[in-house]
Design a protein around this motif. Structure first.
Motif: not given
Length: 370
Positions: A246, A249, A251-253, A302, A305, A310
């Motif tokens: 996370l 990448h 990514i906020e998940l 992924l 996202n 998301r």
């Protein structure tokens, strides 16, 4: 570091290693950058009893004794062979050890059927040889030779994938600690400096591919890395790797704990089924390792996202599991379908939660691939 697809451990944890080196007053073997105690602390993480001013996170999850035996081996004259099933963290442990000991984990030879003796000794720059003849300047040292000259750790991945003549070339390196260059008239021996050692890895499932000779076995200390059987420890590994993904990448998940539990239980079920299978046709081709579990979760994250909302869902997780593990058709699909009907369907009725959606996602994925 942000412009590297995957930074090696010595770059990724450079600030942490610098700090540990600055406070390390314990005795160090040879030219080691950290003492054995600090190497262990860097890999396994700090505890309150260590009395440090900052927390050092755990990076490898496994039995403490495996790490300690590995460190002691590197301080001896013997090579270190990490052996175990795929996905047990052998290569990651080797990288962390090399990064902590000499701040260079990139002196790596990848063992394959095409690996030759040149890959572990040296080769020649043909254009320079034609222009000036053979000399040390025109010689291209292998990663192992470079490790010898600098007193560093050389790594050999998948040793048993290499042919016997390549393995035999390691015997003299491990025992005599030098490489002869007969093409040169002078300056024709490269000696290893103090601190040089080799960390090799071998896949226990490759037994019989290119078995190690007894002579080579004697020059390695074996450390067998078992499959992670503890659910809590495996959850920590998956969570640690997922958080890295996370961050990399950006990514906020969120990964709901309930979905992580679904993934862990699914792999545990499939492993139990494989252990009880009477033949290879009744087993998934996948080794069902922790690394593959991480791969399933990475795929689901992924996909969520880039193509979802998301938000990680049980439907997406099941789809990723089927897509990642169904490597043979129709055998693997039949095994996964049997698992969904025999285990997941009753569980979804009894427990509810994320299981009904997981069941639906698995069925949809199998229908798509069938």
């Amino acid at each position: 570091m942000s412009d590297l697809l995957r930074a090696p451990a010595e770059i990724k944890y450079a600030e942490e290693l610098d700090w540990l080196e600055s406070i390390d007053d314990n005795p160090k073997p040879f030219s080691w950058r950290l003492s054995p105690k600090m190497v262990r602390l860097f890999i396994l993480g700090s505890e309150r009893a260590d009395g440090l001013d900052r927390e050092i996170p755990q990076k490898w999850f496994g039995d403490r004794s495996f790490v300690e035996r590995s460190i002691v081996t590197l301080a001896s004259d013997r090579g270190l062979l990490l052996i175990g099933d795929p996905g047990t963290g052998k290569s990651w442990l080797a990288e962390l050890l090399a990064a902590a000991v000499c701040r260079n984990s990139t002196l790596v030879v990848q063992g394959t059927a095409g690996t030759t003796e040149d890959h572990i000794k040296y080769s020649w720059n043909v254009s320079m040889v034609i222009a000036k003849g053979q000399s040390r300047e025109s010689m291209i040292p292998s990663p192992i030779m470079t490790a010898m000259e600098s007193g560093a750790i050389g790594r050999f991945e998948e040793l048993t994938r290499s042919t016997s003549d390549v393995q035999d070339a390691l015997i003299s390196i491990l025992s005599e600690k030098y490489i002869s260059v007969p093409e040169l008239d002078s300056d024709n021996i490269v000696f290893a400096k103090p601190g040089f050692s080799i960390i090799a890895t071998a896949n226990s499932r490759d037994r019989g591919v290119n078995d190690l000779s007894s002579a080579l076995k004697r020059r390695f200390n074996f450390v067998r890395i078992p499959v992670v059987g503890n659910k809590k420890a495996e959850a920590e590994i998956v969570r640690f790797r997922t958080e890295e993904l996370l961050r990399r990448h950006q990514i906020e998940l969120d990964v709901p704990p309930t979905l992580l539990d679904v993934l862990l239980r699914s792999f545990a079920d499939l492993r139990a089924s494989a252990a009880a299978a009477g033949s290879d046709d009744e087993k998934l081709e996948s080794a069902l390792s922790t690394a593959e579990q991480i791969g399933v979760l990475e795929d689901a994250i992924l996909h969520s996202n880039f193509f979802g909302e998301r938000t990680l869902t049980a439907h997406t997780l099941a789809s990723s599991l089927v897509g990642s593990l169904a490597r043979r058709e129709p055998e693997d699909l039949a095994i996964l379908n049997k698992y969904l009907h025999g285990v997941v369907e009753p569980r979804s009725k009894e427990e509810g939660g994320s299981w009904p959606e997981f069941l639906e996602g698995g069925r949809d994925a199998i229908a798509t691939l069938s």
